[in-house]
Design an enzyme around this catalytic site. Sequence first.
Site, PDB file in Angstrom:
ATOM      1  N   GLY A  54       0.842  -1.187   0.000  1.00  0.00           N
ATOM      2  CA  GLY A  54       0.000   0.000   0.000  1.00  0.00           C
ATOM      3  C   GLY A  54       0.874   1.233   0.000  1.00  0.00           C
ATOM      4  N   ASN A  58       3.751   2.193   2.724  1.00  0.00           N
ATOM      5  CA  ASN A  58       5.153   2.126   2.313  1.00  0.00           C
ATOM      6  C   ASN A  58       5.891   3.423   2.629  1.00  0.00           C
ATOM      7  OD1 ASN A  58       4.752  -0.426   1.217  1.00  0.00           O
ATOM      8  ND2 ASN A  58       4.412   0.347  -0.853  1.00  0.00           N
ATOM      9  N   ASN A 183      -0.832   8.950  -7.035  1.00  0.00           N
ATOM     10  CA  ASN A 183      -0.552   7.510  -7.189  1.00  0.00           C
ATOM     11  C   ASN A 183      -1.696   6.827  -7.928  1.00  0.00           C
ATOM     12  OD1 ASN A 183       0.974   5.202  -6.935  1.00  0.00           O
ATOM     13  ND2 ASN A 183       0.416   4.812  -4.811  1.00  0.00           N
ATOM     14  N   SER A 209       4.012  10.815 -10.723  1.00  0.00           N
ATOM     15  CA  SER A 209       4.879  10.221 -11.737  1.00  0.00           C
ATOM     16  C   SER A 209       4.456  10.669 -13.132  1.00  0.00           C
ATOM     17  CB  SER A 209       4.812   8.692 -11.660  1.00  0.00           C
ATOM     18  OG  SER A 209       3.548   8.231 -12.117  1.00  0.00           O
ATOM     19  N   ARG A 241      10.392  10.552 -13.154  1.00  0.00           N
ATOM     20  CA  ARG A 241      10.494  10.098 -14.547  1.00  0.00           C
ATOM     21  C   ARG A 241      11.272   8.798 -14.675  1.00  0.00           C
ATOM     22  NH1 ARG A 241      12.007  16.001 -17.261  1.00  0.00           N
ATOM     23  NH2 ARG A 241       9.879  16.510 -17.954  1.00  0.00           N
ATOM     24  N   GLY A 242      11.217   7.962 -13.659  1.00  0.00           N
ATOM     25  CA  GLY A 242      11.920   6.693 -13.722  1.00  0.00           C
ATOM     26  C   GLY A 242      13.411   6.888 -13.901  1.00  0.00           C
ATOM     27  N   ALA A 243      13.991   6.199 -14.884  1.00  0.00           N
ATOM     28  CA  ALA A 243      15.433   6.268 -15.109  1.00  0.00           C
ATOM     29  C   ALA A 243      15.892   7.659 -15.528  1.00  0.00           C
ATOM     30  CB  ALA A 243      15.832   5.253 -16.172  1.00  0.00           C
ATOM     31  N   ASP A 272       6.941   5.508  -3.590  1.00  0.00           N
ATOM     32  CA  ASP A 272       6.637   5.761  -2.182  1.00  0.00           C
ATOM     33  C   ASP A 272       7.904   6.112  -1.409  1.00  0.00           C
ATOM     34  OD1 ASP A 272       4.077   4.860  -2.954  1.00  0.00           O
ATOM     35  OD2 ASP A 272       4.642   2.793  -2.496  1.00  0.00           O
TER      36      ASP A 272
END
Length: 331
Positions: A54, A58, A183, A209, A241-243, A272
Amino acid sequence: MIAVLGECVADGFTTAAGSATGGTAGSAAGSATGGAGGGAGQGGELGLRVLPGGGPANTAVALARLGTPARFLGRISGDVFGALFRERLASSGVDLSAAVEAAEPSTLSVAALDDGGQAAYTFYAGGTADWQWSPDELTPARLGPAACLHTGSLALVREPGRAAVEEFARAAAARATVSVDPNVRPTLAAREDYRVERWCRWADLLKLSEDDLRFLMPGVPVERACDTWHAAGARLVVVTRGAAGALVSLDGERAEVRAPEVVVVDTVGAGDSFTAGLLHDLGARGLLGGRLDGLDLDTAVAAASFAARVSALTCSVAGANPPWADALATP
């Protein structure tokens, strides 16, 4: 102290009989996927491994492990999954004195990991404990001495409790910094359920995100989206943005943050952990407890850079297993 309001979820991950659990190695960090988990095997008879997760839970765990006093405001079931949630939160140092002992069952999700360690979730959430908040349960006293309230995820969009959660957060803004992470979960809520501009009227910090952004404002450039949310009231907007790292936008002034290189086991809980790292760093600098008035762009970037390190370490292990403070002692 930071209070976190939201759900616990029992995250089930499929495993093949006789195979080890785990994810797939890669070279990205900082994804914003929420939840907790293990891994999936290939072929053979499938089983289900259930771990506590959750997004808000987290975040509370990650905050406590980093050394920030964290209070979890959740409705925790008395079923076997609820016991699992309580043990994980308490063993990480999270204060559960403000949690509600709920009669309803726990929320369950079943996750599948792709080859890059990204998780897709199927939720079993009808009538479960997490969404049944009433105004009587969310009185101002439940916030306690917290300098910051973090909320979002499904708690702000699921009926019947979302109105009580929103009102509690709005009231908390009178004396605490308020942080929101939408989220997004498209299988459980529609775009119109995520009333982000409305939330920004009382939220100081909005973290989301790129995937969230694409769902909430399809086709809208990230800079324009940030300006929309600033105009609605949020001072700090951070888009992971991730990587590729993260974009930090403070009152319209923007900068990029790079993601550390890491071998990815999976990205579960990375977003999280990013949120926790960001709030922890801002709190350590004495910036929580108001409207982020003392925050400048360089400091916001430094906080987001620390958050990216926390997120990357979470990606380097299986499941939502955020690092303890000693793992971040060396830059």
